[in-house]
Design a protein around this motif. Sequence first.
Motif, short mmCIF file in Angstrom:
data_model
loop_
_atom_site.label_atom_id
_atom_site.label_comp_id
_atom_site.label_asym_id
_atom_site.label_seq_id
_atom_site.Cartn_x
_atom_site.Cartn_y
_atom_site.Cartn_z
N MET A 1 54.94 81.99 144.63
CA MET A 1 53.33 81.18 144.32
C MET A 1 52.92 82.40 142.80
O MET A 1 52.35 83.11 143.77
CB MET A 1 52.44 80.13 145.29
N SER A 2 52.04 81.99 142.26
CA SER A 2 51.82 83.32 141.39
C SER A 2 49.88 83.23 141.84
O SER A 2 50.18 81.96 141.75
CB SER A 2 52.16 83.01 140.08
N GLU A 64 52.23 67.56 140.85
CA GLU A 64 53.18 68.54 141.96
C GLU A 64 52.66 67.51 142.74
O GLU A 64 51.28 67.28 143.39
CB GLU A 64 52.37 69.64 142.11
N GLY A 109 56.25 72.76 140.12
CA GLY A 109 55.64 73.56 141.63
C GLY A 109 56.21 73.85 143.06
O GLY A 109 58.04 73.87 142.70
N CYS A 110 56.03 74.53 144.04
CA CYS A 110 56.81 75.04 144.75
C CYS A 110 57.34 74.56 145.04
O CYS A 110 58.48 74.36 146.47
CB CYS A 110 55.46 75.89 145.47
N ASN A 211 61.93 76.66 140.22
CA ASN A 211 60.71 76.86 139.78
C ASN A 211 60.38 78.67 140.54
O ASN A 211 60.08 78.67 141.40
CB ASN A 211 59.12 76.05 140.87
N GLU A 212 59.82 78.78 139.54
CA GLU A 212 59.43 80.47 140.26
C GLU A 212 60.52 81.03 141.71
O GLU A 212 59.85 81.45 142.62
CB GLU A 212 57.92 80.22 140.71
N TYR A 279 49.02 82.24 135.07
CA TYR A 279 47.12 81.47 135.28
C TYR A 279 46.45 82.58 135.38
O TYR A 279 46.71 84.07 135.07
CB TYR A 279 47.34 81.61 137.14
N GLU A 330 52.95 76.17 133.23
CA GLU A 330 51.90 76.18 134.29
C GLU A 330 50.88 76.94 133.05
O GLU A 330 51.75 78.58 133.20
CB GLU A 330 52.94 76.69 135.49
N GLN A 381 46.58 71.31 136.91
CA GLN A 381 47.87 70.64 136.62
C GLN A 381 47.06 69.06 136.52
O GLN A 381 45.43 68.96 136.00
CB GLN A 381 48.46 69.65 138.57
O1 AHR Z 1 50.28 75.09 140.28
C1 AHR Z 1 49.99 75.67 141.74
C2 AHR Z 1 51.08 76.60 142.21
O2 AHR Z 1 51.26 77.32 141.35
C3 AHR Z 1 52.45 75.84 141.29
O3 AHR Z 1 53.09 75.21 142.85
C4 AHR Z 1 53.13 77.62 142.19
O4 AHR Z 1 55.05 77.47 140.81
C5 AHR Z 1 52.04 78.07 141.17
O5 AHR Z 1 52.54 78.97 141.74
#
Ligand code: AHR
Length: 524
Positions: A1-2, A64, A109-110, A211-212, A279, A330, A381
């Motif tokens: 997760m970032s 998510e 997302g995660c 994802n990620e 982000y 994202e 989101q």
């Molecule tokens: O948006 C929240 C999280 O941020 C997501 O699950 C992930 O992809 C990112 O790290």
Amino acid sequence: MSRPLSRRNFISAAAAVSATALLPKRLFSVASTANASSVTRRVTVRADSEVGVVRPEFHGHFVEHLGSCVYGGLWVGKNSRLPNIVGYRKQAVEYLKDLGVPVLRWPGGCFADDYHWRDGIGPAAKRPRRVNIHWGDYVEDGSFGTHEFIGLCRLLGAQPYLAGNVGSSTPHELRDWIEYCNYPSGSTLSDERAANGSPEPFRVRYWGVGNESWGCGGNMRPEEYARLYRDFAVYCREFGGTELFLVASGPSGDDTRWSRGLMDGLGWERPQGVSMHYYTGGEDLSTSFSRDHLNEQLAIYAKVEESIIHQRAVLDSYEHGGDVGLVLDEWGVWDRIPEEDEKRYGKLWQQSTMRSAVAAGLGLNIFNRQADKLYMCNIAQMVNVLQSLLVTDGPEGEHCVRTTTYYAFSLFKPHRAKTAVRVEAEAPAPLGLSVSASRSDKELVVTFVNPHHDSDLQVECAIKEGNVSDGKAQILHDPDWNAFNSFDNPDRVVPKQHPISTKESRVELELPRLSVATVVMSIR
Ligand code: AHR
């Protein structure tokens, strides 16, 4: 997760020079008044200098299985005491339909790399109950699955974008999900879909392949992920004429080590898209930002713009890399989140304030200015999580409020599907007046964002190669950067009509501190 950016990264972001600031000085003509709190800014819109189409997908969204985004936010269930449309929260659907949702990404997302699609089909009562390991170890009943997601997309008129599981799954599982969704009829999987209530194929075009993958999606090195991507992509097939757009898992921010490693590892394989997540971290709780942290967070947008330009250049440097779409799937502000709010309303529940609306405006202006470099962008989101469009007072709460971010998005709606044109504005790095413009044959749309907390701007905007008339403006503004739309006062910050003067090839308006304003005018 970032994670939100560290303080160190804030400072390097603040030192970054914005793309517009790199334009030759002589393009700018800036007159500053003696009063430091009111400054005149001159802007030029080159109405004949096209950048690219403002794809409606730049205004995409993301939901998510996290906190109360899906369960309790969008999905309250058919037996809820809350007004609902076959289980979807009615008020949320109505607000989102008004705004228009071009594309919607799900289920993470995660979460996506721990999701097995078969857990979310068939009779709801028989679906397995699974622990959401990424977001608090709570148990989900699987009642919101593929059919419910596609149903939501259909209600909203959104194109679905499904994020496939690479981290804990197999090419076979993803291939079967695609067949289940897209094969018209006659195979066991398509017949199962029909038996589950949807004889018509879902025709899902957008598929994320992980994802990620550098983090929560498998903790891989780029070459490991590239190898896996190639394995998965071989089995992702076009069924029944639905051409696929596969999105490979790209970098966090401007991580070129990942993007180059990915592209090198892909060899001749070219995905249709590569994702990027960015982000803009916040040091404070969303409704009590300090002045310094406000400036630090907004200053990061200069870095976001640079990163888009940079990542595009990396893709373009590979043979046929120019055909790969850059998908910022994202983005948004990620503030410090109090535990009490998370306990009460769900994980990562965050209010949007006037600051968040300015941040949204800065981001959406960047997407217009860089329209030729981007394919899709999805804010994180849609409901209750991070920079959301709507907030509800918890899973059982009956209130559903349009946030300042919702209204910032509404001010950008007139840009959708128009052609972005070049703008020249003075933009002292890293925080300055932000401008973008787009046009059709008959209409010109210009959005101005004033990110200063202490200075009102007088904007003099010259339109080159076009005469404009009948200008109308809407503004979102509050001098308090911590102002927000609460459950008690849901209309504290809403767009209002704003006076402007439009004459031949000039537009003039006042742009108060902390505001987002869109001017729509006729052009000939
Ligand atoms: O948006 C929240 C999280 O941020 C997501 O699950 C992930 O992809 C990112 O790290």
